[in-house]
Design a protein around this motif. Structure first.
Motif, PDB file in Angstrom:
ATOM      1  N   PRO A  20     -36.137  31.080 -19.327  1.00  0.00           N
ATOM      2  CA  PRO A  20     -36.706  31.763 -18.161  1.00  0.00           C
ATOM      3  C   PRO A  20     -37.657  30.900 -17.337  1.00  0.00           C
ATOM      4  O   PRO A  20     -37.702  31.017 -16.097  1.00  0.00           O
ATOM      5  N   HIS A  21     -38.436  30.025 -17.968  1.00  0.00           N
ATOM      6  CA  HIS A  21     -39.351  29.160 -17.215  1.00  0.00           C
ATOM      7  C   HIS A  21     -38.575  28.112 -16.422  1.00  0.00           C
ATOM      8  O   HIS A  21     -38.996  27.715 -15.330  1.00  0.00           O
ATOM      9  N   VAL A  22     -37.428  27.677 -16.962  1.00  0.00           N
ATOM     10  CA  VAL A  22     -36.587  26.729 -16.239  1.00  0.00           C
ATOM     11  C   VAL A  22     -35.955  27.413 -15.031  1.00  0.00           C
ATOM     12  O   VAL A  22     -35.886  26.846 -13.932  1.00  0.00           O
ATOM     13  N   GLU A  23     -35.503  28.643 -15.219  1.00  0.00           N
ATOM     14  CA  GLU A  23     -34.891  29.393 -14.128  1.00  0.00           C
ATOM     15  C   GLU A  23     -35.887  29.638 -12.991  1.00  0.00           C
ATOM     16  O   GLU A  23     -35.530  29.564 -11.811  1.00  0.00           O
ATOM     17  N   GLU A  24     -37.128  29.920 -13.323  1.00  0.00           N
ATOM     18  CA  GLU A  24     -38.116  30.197 -12.280  1.00  0.00           C
ATOM     19  C   GLU A  24     -38.632  28.925 -11.610  1.00  0.00           C
ATOM     20  O   GLU A  24     -38.733  28.858 -10.377  1.00  0.00           O
ATOM     21  N   LEU A  25     -38.956  27.901 -12.405  1.00  0.00           N
ATOM     22  CA  LEU A  25     -39.667  26.742 -11.877  1.00  0.00           C
ATOM     23  C   LEU A  25     -38.746  25.607 -11.431  1.00  0.00           C
ATOM     24  O   LEU A  25     -39.177  24.723 -10.687  1.00  0.00           O
ATOM     25  N   LEU A  26     -37.498  25.617 -11.880  1.00  0.00           N
ATOM     26  CA  LEU A  26     -36.519  24.598 -11.504  1.00  0.00           C
ATOM     27  C   LEU A  26     -37.102  23.185 -11.591  1.00  0.00           C
ATOM     28  O   LEU A  26     -37.222  22.476 -10.584  1.00  0.00           O
ATOM     29  N   PRO A  27     -37.482  22.752 -12.784  1.00  0.00           N
ATOM     30  CA  PRO A  27     -38.017  21.399 -12.933  1.00  0.00           C
ATOM     31  C   PRO A  27     -36.941  20.355 -12.660  1.00  0.00           C
ATOM     32  O   PRO A  27     -35.752  20.664 -12.574  1.00  0.00           O
ATOM     33  N   ASP A  28     -37.355  19.107 -12.543  1.00  0.00           N
ATOM     34  CA  ASP A  28     -36.386  18.025 -12.386  1.00  0.00           C
ATOM     35  C   ASP A  28     -35.492  17.929 -13.611  1.00  0.00           C
ATOM     36  O   ASP A  28     -34.284  17.729 -13.505  1.00  0.00           O
ATOM     37  N   ILE A  29     -36.100  18.060 -14.800  1.00  0.00           N
ATOM     38  CA  ILE A  29     -35.423  17.868 -16.083  1.00  0.00           C
ATOM     39  C   ILE A  29     -35.871  18.965 -17.023  1.00  0.00           C
ATOM     40  O   ILE A  29     -37.016  19.426 -16.962  1.00  0.00           O
ATOM     41  N   CYS A  30     -34.983  19.406 -17.903  1.00  0.00           N
ATOM     42  CA  CYS A  30     -35.392  20.211 -19.052  1.00  0.00           C
ATOM     43  C   CYS A  30     -34.642  19.707 -20.274  1.00  0.00           C
ATOM     44  O   CYS A  30     -33.565  19.116 -20.152  1.00  0.00           O
ATOM     45  N   THR A  31     -35.220  19.918 -21.436  1.00  0.00           N
ATOM     46  CA  THR A  31     -34.590  19.407 -22.650  1.00  0.00           C
ATOM     47  C   THR A  31     -33.562  20.386 -23.198  1.00  0.00           C
ATOM     48  O   THR A  31     -33.642  21.593 -22.975  1.00  0.00           O
ATOM     49  N   LEU A  32     -32.606  19.847 -23.927  1.00  0.00           N
ATOM     50  CA  LEU A  32     -31.603  20.633 -24.625  1.00  0.00           C
ATOM     51  C   LEU A  32     -31.422  19.995 -26.003  1.00  0.00           C
ATOM     52  O   LEU A  32     -30.865  18.896 -26.124  1.00  0.00           O
TER      53      LEU A  32
END
Length: 297
Positions: free
Chosen positions: A115-127
Motif C-alpha cells: 500500500p505505501h508503494v501504491e500511494e507514494l510511487l517511489p523510484d524503486i521498491c524491494t521484492l
C-alpha cells in the motif's frame, strides 16, 4: 570492474538494532535526516524502512512512510528513493504446534505488502525473491512463487522499479524466471544479499558464481553484513556491480566505533574512488537503472 558505481545507503532496516546504537534512525524525521546525510555524503539511493517512533519496532504504517518521504523530498536534496516492500513476510511458529503462529508473526499477502508503494510511487521498491530460514529458532521469511509473481505484476503496473533481493542461489533462479516471464521490465535490478543467516554466506567465490548467473543486461549490487560490509564494497566493484552500505547492515565504522549512515557512505565512496571508479550521482543512477520520470517527483 565497474567504473561508474551507484552507492545505496540502507538507513535503518527492521532489525533489533536501535538499542545497540544511538545512530540508528527511528522516527520519520530521523530517517529523513539520515537520508539527507547519506545523500550529501555521496549516496545516490536511499533504502527506507520505517519504525514505530515510540518503540523502534519495525512497521508497515503508510503514514510513517509518507512523512519520511515528504521530508526527504521537501529538503531539496536530490536522491533516488527506494522503499522496502519486504515487510509482512515474517512467520514465527510454535515448535510443538507448527500450524500455530506466535508473537513476532507479521504475515500478509502480496498486495498487502504494497500500500505505501501504491500511494507514494517511489523510484524503486524491494521484492524479496524467496522464503528463508531467518536466523536461529523458529522464524521464517515467507515469499512464495505465487506471492512473488503477484507482487511483481502489481509493481510493474505501478511503474516502479523492483529491486530483486536475492538471499540465496534459488532466489536468483526464480527471479531470473520472472525476468524471462516478462514480469520485470528491463533492465532488471538485482541486490545480492550476503551473510544473512541462513542465506548465502559472504564468500567471494559464491558472489562471483551468482554474478555469472545473472541475466544479460542486468544491473546489480551486493552487500554483506557486519564487518564484511566494507570489504564487500570492493568485492562488488571489482566484479562489476554497485554497492550498498548503511546501518541496516552494519553499525560500526571500526572495532568499537559506532558509525552514522553518512560516515559509512563516506567510507564506501573512498574505497570506490581508490579503486579508480567514479561515483554516480542520482541523475546518472536514474539513467543506469532505467527509472521512470515522475511528474510529481
Amino acid at each position: 570492474m565497474n567504473h561508474e558505481v551507484i552507492v545505496t545507503c540502507a538507513l535503518t532496516g527492521a532489525g533489533d538494532t536501535t538499542r545497540r546504537s544511538p545512530h540508528v534512525p527511528v522516527s520519520p524525521a530521523q530517517i529523513a535526516e539520515s537520508a539527507i546525510e547519506a545523500a550529501n555524503a555521496g549516496a545516490a539511493v536511499v533504502h527506507i524502512h520505517v519504525r514505530e517512533p515510540e518503540t523502534g519496532a519495525p512497521s508497515r504504517d503508510v503514514a510513517l512512510y509518507r512523512e519520511a518521504v515528504r521530508l526527504v523530498k521537501e529538503s531539496g536534496v536530490d536522491v533516488v528513493v527506494n522503499l522496502t516492500a519486504g515487510m509482512g513476510g515474517d512467520l514465527v511458529i510454535d515448535a510443538e504446534d507448527p500450524l500455530k503462529p506466535v508473537d513476532g508473526t507479521d504475515l500478509v499477502n502480496a498486495h498487502d505488502r504494497l500500500p505505501h508503494v501504491e500511494e507514494l510511487l517511489p523510484d524503486i521498491c524491494t521484492l524479496d525473491c524467496g522464503s528463508l530460514n531467518f536466523g536461529e529458532g523458529n522464524q521464517l521469511y515467507v515469499s512464495t512463487p505465487d506471492m512473488l509473481r503477484t507482487g511483481a505484476k502489481r509493481i510493474q503496473e505501478l511503474g516502479v522499479k523492483p529491486e530483486l533481493e536475492i538471499f540465496d542461489t534459488g532466489n536468483l533462479w526464480f527471479a531470473t524466471k520472472m525476468v524471462e516471464e516478462g514480469l520485470i521490465d528491463p533492465p532488471p535490478l538485482f541486490q545480492l544479499c550476503m551473510g544473512i543467516p541462513y542465506g548465502a554466506p559472504p564468500d567471494p567465490g559464491l558472489l562471483q558464481a551468482m554474478v555469472h548467473l545473472l541475466p544479460e543486461g542486468a544491473q546489480w549490487a551486493s552487500f554483506a553484513i557486519g564487518r564484511d560490509q566494507m570489504p564487500w564494497v570492493a568485492q562488488s566493484v571489482l566484479l562489476g556491480g554497485h554497492v550498498r552500505v548503511g546501518l541496516e547492515d552494519n553499525l560500526y565504522l571500526a572495532r568499537g566505533v559506532k558509525a552514522t549512515n553518512g560516515q559509512l557512505v563516506e567510507r564506501a565512496v573512498d574505497i570506490v574512488q581508490k579503486l579508480g571508479a567514479d561515483i554516480a550521482g542520482p541523475d546518472r543512477a536514474r539513467e543506469i537503472l532505467g527509472l521512470k520520470e515522475r511528474v510529481n517527483a
